[in-house]
Design an enzyme around this catalytic site. Structure first.
Site, PDB file in Angstrom:
ATOM      1  N   HIS A   1     -70.042  96.285   6.919  1.00 22.86           N
ATOM      2  CA  HIS A   1     -71.342  96.797   7.357  1.00 22.86           C
ATOM      3  C   HIS A   1     -71.191  97.307   8.780  1.00 22.86           C
ATOM      4  O   HIS A   1     -70.816  96.552   9.680  1.00 22.86           O
ATOM      5  CB  HIS A   1     -72.424  95.721   7.292  1.00 22.86           C
ATOM      6  CG  HIS A   1     -73.784  96.239   7.664  1.00 22.86           C
ATOM      7  ND1 HIS A   1     -74.681  96.716   6.728  1.00 22.86           N
ATOM      8  CD2 HIS A   1     -74.388  96.384   8.865  1.00 22.86           C
ATOM      9  CE1 HIS A   1     -75.777  97.122   7.338  1.00 22.86           C
ATOM     10  NE2 HIS A   1     -75.623  96.928   8.636  1.00 22.86           N
ATOM     11  N   CYS A   2     -71.460  98.589   8.962  1.00 28.04           N
ATOM     12  CA  CYS A   2     -71.255  99.208  10.272  1.00 28.04           C
ATOM     13  C   CYS A   2     -72.588  99.302  11.021  1.00 28.04           C
ATOM     14  O   CYS A   2     -73.479 100.050  10.598  1.00 28.04           O
ATOM     15  CB  CYS A   2     -70.650 100.601  10.111  1.00 28.04           C
ATOM     16  SG  CYS A   2     -70.342 101.438  11.684  1.00 28.04           S
ATOM     17  N   PRO A   3     -72.750  98.571  12.126  1.00 25.69           N
ATOM     18  CA  PRO A   3     -74.018  98.655  12.876  1.00 25.69           C
ATOM     19  C   PRO A   3     -74.209  99.989  13.574  1.00 25.69           C
ATOM     20  O   PRO A   3     -75.344 100.363  13.887  1.00 25.69           O
ATOM     21  CB  PRO A   3     -73.894  97.505  13.884  1.00 25.69           C
ATOM     22  CG  PRO A   3     -72.416  97.300  14.057  1.00 25.69           C
ATOM     23  CD  PRO A   3     -71.810  97.604  12.727  1.00 25.69           C
TER      24      PRO A   3
ATOM     25  N   GLY B   1     -75.742 101.962  10.905  1.00 24.52           N
ATOM     26  CA  GLY B   1     -76.878 101.276  10.297  1.00 24.52           C
ATOM     27  C   GLY B   1     -76.822 101.234   8.791  1.00 24.52           C
ATOM     28  O   GLY B   1     -77.854 101.340   8.120  1.00 24.52           O
ATOM     29  N   GLN B   2     -75.631 101.052   8.215  1.00 23.29           N
ATOM     30  CA  GLN B   2     -75.500 101.095   6.769  1.00 23.29           C
ATOM     31  C   GLN B   2     -74.226 100.371   6.350  1.00 23.29           C
ATOM     32  O   GLN B   2     -73.272 100.259   7.121  1.00 23.29           O
ATOM     33  CB  GLN B   2     -75.457 102.546   6.293  1.00 23.29           C
ATOM     34  CG  GLN B   2     -75.357 102.755   4.798  1.00 23.29           C
ATOM     35  CD  GLN B   2     -76.570 102.243   4.054  1.00 23.29           C
ATOM     36  OE1 GLN B   2     -76.693 101.025   3.833  1.00 23.29           O
ATOM     37  NE2 GLN B   2     -77.476 103.136   3.671  1.00 23.29           N
TER      38      GLN B   2
END
Length: 348
Positions: free
Chosen positions: A167-169, A172-173
């Site tokens: 999950h890549c902050p 945002g996805q």
């Protein structure tokens, strides 16, 4: 009033445009990412690129630099949008445990209507075949499914995602089966943009040094160039290193999650098809359609509320009891047990 799937979605996703766009719960971090891209580009175009226009008065080189910067920035932003605003490969949830996987333990039973019924059980894991090898898949208590191979449940989005990478902050996805290609292109293109801005800013400082004869006077004349050189150099280490890391993962057909969980020395990677085919799989295969129709209307069902115990066996042989309170299903476990008893009666 009829409701659509995205209205009643149980994950933590944020939807826009009537379910056409799906983001993670931390979609606000996209604002920071956009600023990190747009602010230095605007400074470059209004300061460095404008000065380079005067350095090439007899040719269109300065205009080419400006146009390339704008077009390449738009390309990076499109890749960011394709990464963050689409379904990453979410596996649809079940409304009840899979009936075909339920087995019964005659050693334990529950009292239903004055009769003892064997306790239904769900195995914690089951085996599937991938490329001729046996692979264990786990049961997800939240989604009530057996996860497909390479699928994992994201604790941030609260969804099971196919070929879950991480999950890549920053976008945002979740990064999964359906957006990994765009994520890699976004990261690698950002690295190229950093190299381009770094090079053009350094070229501008060189021209100023030729005009003023001193590097300090050149830096004083164009502090924006110095700031952009430092900024691009720092962020190039981040996105450049990330690009190299994912090139390594693609060559091994491994996800970030698998790399951190099993380690780089995992010699039993059943998904590795060789470096060339691994790259073809990521970049040259058709993106699978989404398994969710978020714009579809929800079919209203008459819920049946029950309170039953379902024992779930884990992979080590121990069992744990999970109480399904107020589980809304049509074909509840009581009906399954009665149907099983009826079949046994006929066979006997």
């Amino acid at each position: 009033m009829a409701r659509r799937v995205y209205h009643v979605w149980k994950g933590r996703n944020i939807f826009f445009c009537k379910g056409r766009l799906i983001f993670g719960p931390d979609a606000k971090s996209l604002i920071i990412t956009l600023l990190l891209i747009l602010v230095p580009v605007v400074i470059f175009c209004t300061n460095v690129a404008r000065n380079l226009l005067h350095e090439f008065p007899t040719s269109n080189t300065g205009y080419v630099i400006l146009v390339v910067t704008i077009l390449f920035t738009i390309y990076v932003l499109v890749l960011l949008f394709l990464t963050s605003a689409r379904d990453p490969g979410i596996v649809p949830r079940n409304s009840h445990p899979p009936e075909e996987e339920i087995c019964y333990d005659p050693s334990t039973s529950v009292d239903v209507g004055g009769r003892h019924t064997p306790t239904p059980r769900l195995p914690r894991t089951k085996e599937v075949t991938v490329n001729g090898f046996s692979v264990k898949v786990k049961y997800c208590d939240t989604c009530m499914i057996y996860r497909p191979p390479r699928c994992s449940h994201c604790s941030v989005c609260d969804n099971c995602v196919e070929r879950f990478d991480h999950h890549c902050p920053w976008v945002g996805q979740c990064i999964g089966l359906r957006n990994y290609r765009y994520f890699f292109l976004f990261v690698s293109s950002s690295a190229l943009l950093c190299i381009f801005i770094f090079s053009m800013s350094a070229l501008n400082v060189k021209f100023l040094m030729d005009d003023y004869g001193s590097p300090w006077k050149a830096m004083k004349e164009s502090p924006a160039s110095v700031i952009l050189i430092v900024y691009s150099f720092i962020f190039l280490w981040f996105v450049g290193g990330l690009t190299c890391f994912h090139l390594y993962l693609i060559g091994r057909n491994q996800t970030t999650y698998e790399n951190f969980r099993y380690g780089a020395a995992n010699r039993h990677n059943v998904y590795d098809q060789g470096c060339f085919r691994n790259f073809l799989e990521v970049f040259c295969t058709k993106t699978n359609p989404s398994r969710n129709n978020f714009q579809a209307y929800v079919q209203e069902e008459m819920p049946m509320r029950i309170n039953r115990e379902v024992k779930i066996d884990d992979s080590e042989g121990d069992s744990r009891t999970k109480v399904q309170d107020n589980l809304e299903i049509d074909n509840d476990l009581l009906k399954i047990s009665q149907r099983r008893d009826a079949v046994e009666a006929v066979n006997s």
